[in-house]
Design a protein around this motif. Structure first.
Motif, short mmCIF file in Angstrom:
data_model
loop_
_atom_site.label_atom_id
_atom_site.label_comp_id
_atom_site.label_asym_id
_atom_site.label_seq_id
_atom_site.Cartn_x
_atom_site.Cartn_y
_atom_site.Cartn_z
N ARG A 1 -25.93 50.11 -39.16
CA ARG A 1 -25.88 51.55 -38.46
C ARG A 1 -24.62 51.92 -37.37
N ILE A 2 -23.95 52.99 -37.31
CA ILE A 2 -23.41 52.94 -36.42
C ILE A 2 -24.04 54.09 -35.49
N ALA A 3 -24.02 52.83 -34.02
CA ALA A 3 -24.10 55.08 -33.06
C ALA A 3 -23.44 55.60 -32.39
N VAL A 4 -22.66 56.48 -31.67
CA VAL A 4 -22.36 56.69 -31.12
C VAL A 4 -22.87 56.72 -29.64
N ASP A 5 -22.19 56.71 -28.71
CA ASP A 5 -22.49 57.54 -26.97
C ASP A 5 -21.22 57.34 -27.02
N PRO A 6 -21.08 59.22 -27.05
CA PRO A 6 -18.88 59.19 -25.74
C PRO A 6 -19.73 59.17 -25.14
N LEU A 7 -20.66 59.15 -23.62
CA LEU A 7 -20.82 59.23 -22.11
C LEU A 7 -21.28 57.40 -22.03
N SER A 8 -21.36 56.62 -23.25
CA SER A 8 -21.72 55.60 -22.47
C SER A 8 -20.28 54.76 -22.12
N ASP A 9 -20.54 53.16 -21.98
CA ASP A 9 -18.91 52.60 -21.82
C ASP A 9 -18.19 51.54 -23.03
N SER B 1 -18.83 68.63 -28.27
CA SER B 1 -19.58 67.75 -27.15
C SER B 1 -20.14 66.79 -27.20
N PHE B 2 -20.92 66.00 -25.80
CA PHE B 2 -21.06 64.32 -25.94
C PHE B 2 -21.99 63.88 -26.33
N ASP B 3 -22.98 65.03 -27.47
CA ASP B 3 -23.72 64.11 -27.93
C ASP B 3 -23.86 62.76 -28.20
N LYS B 4 -24.49 61.77 -28.25
CA LYS B 4 -24.68 61.06 -29.42
C LYS B 4 -25.55 61.05 -30.93
N PHE B 5 -24.29 60.37 -31.33
CA PHE B 5 -24.76 60.96 -32.90
C PHE B 5 -24.79 59.25 -33.98
N GLU B 6 -25.21 59.08 -35.13
CA GLU B 6 -25.03 57.94 -35.96
C GLU B 6 -24.57 57.94 -37.10
N PHE B 7 -24.03 57.20 -37.93
CA PHE B 7 -23.31 57.15 -39.33
C PHE B 7 -23.68 55.46 -39.64
N ALA B 8 -23.44 55.88 -41.05
CA ALA B 8 -24.13 54.29 -42.05
C ALA B 8 -22.83 53.98 -42.98
N LEU B 9 -22.31 52.86 -42.65
CA LEU B 9 -21.00 51.62 -43.06
C LEU B 9 -21.93 50.72 -44.54
N ILE B 10 -20.51 50.95 -45.13
CA ILE B 10 -21.42 50.12 -46.49
C ILE B 10 -19.64 49.47 -46.79
N GLY B 11 -19.53 48.40 -47.12
CA GLY B 11 -18.03 48.40 -48.27
C GLY B 11 -18.59 47.20 -49.00
N ASP B 12 -17.45 46.94 -50.31
CA ASP B 12 -17.49 45.68 -51.07
C ASP B 12 -19.08 45.76 -52.00
N VAL B 13 -19.06 47.02 -51.97
CA VAL B 13 -20.53 47.36 -53.35
C VAL B 13 -20.70 49.00 -54.02
N PRO B 14 -21.35 48.28 -55.20
CA PRO B 14 -21.32 47.84 -55.68
C PRO B 14 -20.46 47.00 -57.15
N TYR B 15 -21.24 45.78 -57.16
CA TYR B 15 -19.90 45.32 -57.57
C TYR B 15 -20.14 44.69 -58.61
N ASN B 16 -21.65 45.28 -59.83
CA ASN B 16 -21.96 44.65 -60.97
C ASN B 16 -23.44 44.94 -61.36
N LYS B 17 -23.42 45.16 -62.41
CA LYS B 17 -25.49 45.53 -63.02
C LYS B 17 -25.87 44.99 -61.82
N ASP B 18 -25.84 43.83 -61.46
CA ASP B 18 -27.14 43.46 -60.88
C ASP B 18 -27.03 43.87 -59.09
#
Length: 339
Positions: free
Chosen positions: A317-325, A40-57
């Motif tokens: 948070r990345i939101a995706v709306d296939p019908l938006s510009d 479909s052309f419905d909106k959806f969302e997903f999470a983006l992370i990176g460079d973690v976890p580095y250490n015990k802290d």
């Protein structure tokens, strides 16, 4: 008019049939990646992370991140831009398994592209003086044990470059689609994409970089070709390295990345719909327009987002709306207790 001889008619029938075959099969058909949902052309969302976890802290902070993501019912999956440890901690199997177990705590699908800290930099004494290529092989065994599937408590099907019999080791390069948007991960890492010098470097290390860069280039081309063939509304490309978009071609800062940047520029010129490039590496959250055309003009339909990293254990948070510009919208998610 004199009728054409039978042999002449047959000749032209053969010529026309040959031309038809050439027109229909001269362009390669890219195997389409799995389409999630109903297209479909419905909106959806997903999470983006990176460079973690580095250490015990980071571990308690990362647990809070997992809890926050798991509590958000709007999210479809989690993408990790690589670097699952810092550059001087031990590259042991025990550490790898610890990270895998933590990633498996996500209730939604989890997809990782590899960073330099977990393999190219493992030759360092403090990291255990490992052979980087052996560590890479072990990461592939652990994190991509089921090629064509994500990890996480819930999984999704993805197309893997390892399906190419000429590139069977590249299980980490994957591609999928949802609601007319193409998603692709590409193994491109910091430390000059694996070209950084170290005392025990061998010809095998050089050959690995050449082969991986060639595979990455082919995978990016196929992603754009699939987007064109399926009339996709946009493309999302994830890799680890900050490739130094802002530096001059041929400079040391772009060593190992010139070929990839030029490819992205050329493909973007042929695909004018929104493109979101996501990476980690330099631990600086930012959103900008990094690519320039051959006439030195900003390529406005290409956006770059860089993840938080290291002690800044937050997510995007990345939101995706296939019908938006713009198709993609980006919002940082700050975890108050992690400040």
């Amino acid at each position: 008019m004199r009728p054409k001889p039978k042999y002449e008619v047959c000749f032209w029938v053969i010529r026309l049939a040959t031309l038809y075959v050439l027109l229909n099969f001269s362009l390669p058909t890219i195997a389409q990646s799995p389409e999630l949902g109903v297209g479909s052309f419905d909106k959806f969302e997903f999470a983006l992370i990176g460079d973690v976890p580095y250490n015990k802290d980071d571990l308690d902070k990362f647990d809070r991140l997992i809890h926050g993501v798991n509590a958000d019912s709007r999210l479809e999956w989690v993408l990790h831009a690589g670097d699952i440890k810092n550059g001087i901690s031990i590259c042991s199997d025990r550490m790898f398994i610890d990270r895998l177990q933590r990633f498996q705590q996500f209730k939604i699908p989890f997809i990782l592209t590899l960073g330099d800290n977990e393999w190219t930099d493992c030759h360092r004494f403090l990291s255990g003086s490992y052979n980087p290529l052996e560590r890479l092989a072990r990461l592939r065994e652990l994190f991509y044990a089921n090629p064509g599937k994500s990890i996480g408590q819930k999984t999704i099907a993805v197309q893997t470059q390892a399906d190419d019999r000429n590139l069977p080791e590249f299980v980490e390069n994957v591609r999928w689609r949802k609601n007319h948007v193409v998603f692709v991960t590409v193994h491109i890492v910091g430390s000059n994409n694996g070209w950084a010098h170290f005392s025990t470097r061998t010809e095998a290390d050089d050959n690995e970089v050449k082969r991986r860069t060639g595979a990455a280039s082919a995978w990016i081309r196929q992603a754009f070709e699939e987007a064109r063939q399926t009339n996709a509304r946009g493309i999302f490309i994830l890799f680890h390295a900050n490739p130094g978009f802002e530096f001059v071609k041929g400079s040391h800062a772009r060593l190992g990345f010139d070929e990839i940047i030029e490819l992205l520029e050329n493909e973007s010129a042929q695909y004018s719909k929104p493109i979101l490039l996501a990476h980690g590496d330099s631990h600086r959250f930012r959103v900008d327009k990094p690519l320039r055309s051959h006439s030195n003009q900003t390529i406005n339909h290409v956006t770059r987002v860089e993840t938080f990293g290291s002690s800044n254990v937050h997510w995007i948070r990345i939101a995706v709306d296939p019908l938006s510009d713009e198709v993609f919208s980006i919002q940082k998610q700050i975890i108050k207790k992690n400040r």
